[in-house]
Structure formats: C-alpha cells, structure tokens
Write a protein that holds these residues in place. Structure first.
Motif, mmCIF file in Angstrom:
data_model
loop_
_atom_site.group_PDB
_atom_site.id
_atom_site.type_symbol
_atom_site.label_atom_id
_atom_site.label_comp_id
_atom_site.label_asym_id
_atom_site.label_seq_id
_atom_site.Cartn_x
_atom_site.Cartn_y
_atom_site.Cartn_z
ATOM 1 N N CYS A 1 0.641 -0.938 0.303
ATOM 2 C CA CYS A 1 0.061 0.189 0.355
ATOM 3 C C CYS A 1 0.987 1.397 0.164
ATOM 4 O O CYS A 1 2.995 1.301 0.438
ATOM 5 N N VAL A 2 0.435 2.082 -0.303
ATOM 6 C CA VAL A 2 1.089 3.548 0.220
ATOM 7 C C VAL A 2 0.622 4.227 0.660
ATOM 8 O O VAL A 2 -1.031 4.735 1.182
ATOM 9 N N ILE A 3 1.299 5.227 1.352
ATOM 10 C CA ILE A 3 0.884 5.999 2.781
ATOM 11 C C ILE A 3 0.261 6.936 2.085
ATOM 12 O O ILE A 3 1.329 7.743 1.193
ATOM 13 N N ARG A 4 -1.434 7.405 2.591
ATOM 14 C CA ARG A 4 -1.449 8.626 1.868
ATOM 15 C C ARG A 4 -1.557 9.739 2.849
ATOM 16 O O ARG A 4 -2.235 11.345 2.760
ATOM 17 N N THR A 5 -1.464 9.771 4.695
ATOM 18 C CA THR A 5 -1.629 10.399 5.814
ATOM 19 C C THR A 5 0.454 11.500 6.417
ATOM 20 O O THR A 5 1.010 9.862 5.376
ATOM 21 N N GLY A 6 0.068 12.263 6.939
ATOM 22 C CA GLY A 6 1.339 12.160 6.788
ATOM 23 C C GLY A 6 2.319 11.662 7.866
ATOM 24 O O GLY A 6 2.997 12.184 7.582
ATOM 25 N N ARG A 7 1.482 11.135 8.306
ATOM 26 C CA ARG A 7 2.079 10.078 9.771
ATOM 27 C C ARG A 7 1.035 8.806 9.746
ATOM 28 O O ARG A 7 0.187 8.815 9.539
ATOM 29 N N VAL A 8 1.958 7.095 10.815
ATOM 30 C CA VAL A 8 1.110 6.506 10.405
ATOM 31 C C VAL A 8 1.558 5.905 11.655
ATOM 32 O O VAL A 8 2.784 5.928 12.276
ATOM 33 N N GLY A 9 0.339 6.039 12.595
ATOM 34 C CA GLY A 9 0.875 5.448 14.433
ATOM 35 C C GLY A 9 0.139 4.970 15.150
ATOM 36 O O GLY A 9 -0.596 4.372 14.077
ATOM 37 N N PRO A 10 0.355 4.877 16.147
ATOM 38 C CA PRO A 10 -1.113 3.130 16.808
ATOM 39 C C PRO A 10 -1.828 3.644 16.619
ATOM 40 O O PRO A 10 -2.167 2.501 17.167
ATOM 41 N N ASP A 11 -2.441 4.820 16.413
ATOM 42 C CA ASP A 11 -3.143 6.006 16.666
ATOM 43 C C ASP A 11 -3.946 7.005 15.446
ATOM 44 O O ASP A 11 -5.224 6.535 15.816
ATOM 45 N N PHE A 12 -3.091 6.533 13.623
ATOM 46 C CA PHE A 12 -3.790 7.511 13.278
ATOM 47 C C PHE A 12 -3.187 7.006 11.897
ATOM 48 O O PHE A 12 -1.728 6.111 11.749
ATOM 49 N N GLY A 13 -4.009 6.948 10.657
ATOM 50 C CA GLY A 13 -3.280 6.327 10.110
ATOM 51 C C GLY A 13 -4.270 6.130 7.705
ATOM 52 O O GLY A 13 -4.992 6.150 8.187
ATOM 53 N N GLN A 14 -4.118 5.838 6.975
ATOM 54 C CA GLN A 14 -4.064 6.003 6.108
ATOM 55 C C GLN A 14 -3.328 5.571 4.579
ATOM 56 O O GLN A 14 -2.906 6.199 4.914
ATOM 57 N N ALA A 15 -4.041 4.807 4.121
ATOM 58 C CA ALA A 15 -3.355 3.945 2.920
ATOM 59 C C ALA A 15 -3.688 4.087 2.076
ATOM 60 O O ALA A 15 -4.931 3.608 2.365
ATOM 61 N N GLU A 16 -3.574 4.115 0.773
ATOM 62 C CA GLU A 16 -3.920 3.697 -0.279
ATOM 63 C C GLU A 16 -3.688 1.801 -1.193
ATOM 64 O O GLU A 16 -2.615 2.265 -0.888
ATOM 65 N N VAL A 17 -4.690 1.007 -1.191
ATOM 66 C CA VAL A 17 -4.546 -0.146 -1.307
ATOM 67 C C VAL A 17 -5.051 -0.786 -2.904
ATOM 68 O O VAL A 17 -6.298 -0.175 -2.913
ATOM 69 N N ARG A 18 -4.103 -1.296 -4.060
ATOM 70 C CA ARG A 18 -5.604 -1.570 -4.796
ATOM 71 C C ARG A 18 -5.850 -3.366 -5.000
ATOM 72 O O ARG A 18 -4.231 -4.159 -4.489
ATOM 73 N N ALA A 19 -6.738 -4.083 -4.953
ATOM 74 C CA ALA A 19 -7.416 -5.259 -4.765
ATOM 75 C C ALA A 19 -6.851 -5.751 -6.545
ATOM 76 O O ALA A 19 -5.986 -5.149 -6.528
ATOM 77 N N ALA A 20 -7.021 -7.502 -6.041
ATOM 78 C CA ALA A 20 -6.258 -8.445 -6.718
ATOM 79 C C ALA A 20 -6.827 -7.221 -8.516
ATOM 80 O O ALA A 20 -6.205 -8.182 -9.512
ATOM 81 N N ASP A 21 -8.449 -7.462 -7.981
ATOM 82 C CA ASP A 21 -8.869 -6.726 -9.471
ATOM 83 C C ASP A 21 -8.919 -5.394 -10.096
ATOM 84 O O ASP A 21 -9.824 -4.980 -11.296
ATOM 85 N N GLY A 22 -8.148 -4.216 -9.544
ATOM 86 C CA GLY A 22 -7.563 -3.129 -9.810
ATOM 87 C C GLY A 22 -8.317 -2.184 -9.539
ATOM 88 O O GLY A 22 -8.290 -0.364 -9.467
#
Length: 139
Positions: free
Chosen positions: A69-90
């Motif tokens: 996945c590719v991180i989309r937020t400024g940081r990722v921690g134990p309480d916050f974070g978002q990422a973009e992921v691509r499924a097998a179907d595209g």
C-alpha cells in the motif's frame, strides 16, 4: 426475472381456471393463480439453476492482507493513519492503517505520505490494518 415468471404463470393459471370454471367460481382463483404461478416459475427455474455459475464470494478485508500500500497521511502511528491499496481486480481503496510503536522505533521504519508499506494483519475490533515498512526486494 423470477417475479416476471411468477406473474406470467399466475396469469396463465387464472386464464385457464376462468375458462374451466366460468364466472361463478372466480373468487377462489386468486390464491390458485398465485400458487400456480409460484409452482410454474419454480419448475422452470429449478433445472436452469445448474447452468448458472456460482457468484463469487463477497470481498473481505482479509483480501488486502499481504498486499503493498501507499501511505496517504502525514504519518502513521498506533492511533492514526490511512493508506491506498489496490485490490487484485484493479480497484483501489483508502483504508485505515496503524503501525505499532515497536515497528516505528527504527530510523528507517517511519511511515509518512508516499512511502510504500506492507499490510500484514487486519484488526477486526478496531477495523484497521496493521502495516510495516515494505521490505527491500531481494531480486
């Protein structure tokens, strides 16, 4: 489609019943027509069911585990974070991600916007994915 078949068979049953009984016995034709419609549609659909493929299982959160996945937020921690992921179907999805304090302890392990990460688990209770920095390729 099934409702259309029931309607057609019910109409045909009512037509036949009306022709056989005349106008005097029309009061009981509604339930007879409905039963006839249901039975006719059921008999027609039953052999066709074997020709239709089984629908694929619905997508699950577990389908993303093991994907990058590719991180989309400024940081990722134990309480916050978002990422973009691509499924097998595209298709792509923005998902909630978390990184444990132990994973973030190393200097090269900080996950920030634009960094690639690996999804390694899904937390059902918190409804988020656990991520870690993407290991270097061994190719």
């Amino acid at each position: 489609m099934a409702v259309s078949l029931v309607v057609v068979f019910a109409w045909f049953t009512a037509l036949i019943g009306r022709a056989r009984t005349g106008f005097g016995g029309a009061w009981f034709m509604l339930p007879v027509a409905l039963v006839g419609g249901w039975v006719g549609a059921r008999l027609l659909v039953w052999p066709l069911r074997r020709l239709m493929p089984e629908p694929p299982p619905p997508p699950s959160h577990r389908d993303f585990v093991g994907l990058g996945c590719v991180i989309r937020t400024g940081r990722v921690g134990p309480d916050f974070g978002q990422a973009e992921v691509r499924a097998a179907d595209g298709s792509s999805a923005v998902v909630q991600v978390r990184q444990s304090r132990d994973d973030a302890a190393g200097a090269g392990n900080v996950l920030r916007a634009g960094v690639c990460a690996l999804i390694y688990d899904y937390d059902e209770d918190g409804a988020f994915f656990r991520v870690m920095p993407l290991p270097p390729s061994t190719g």
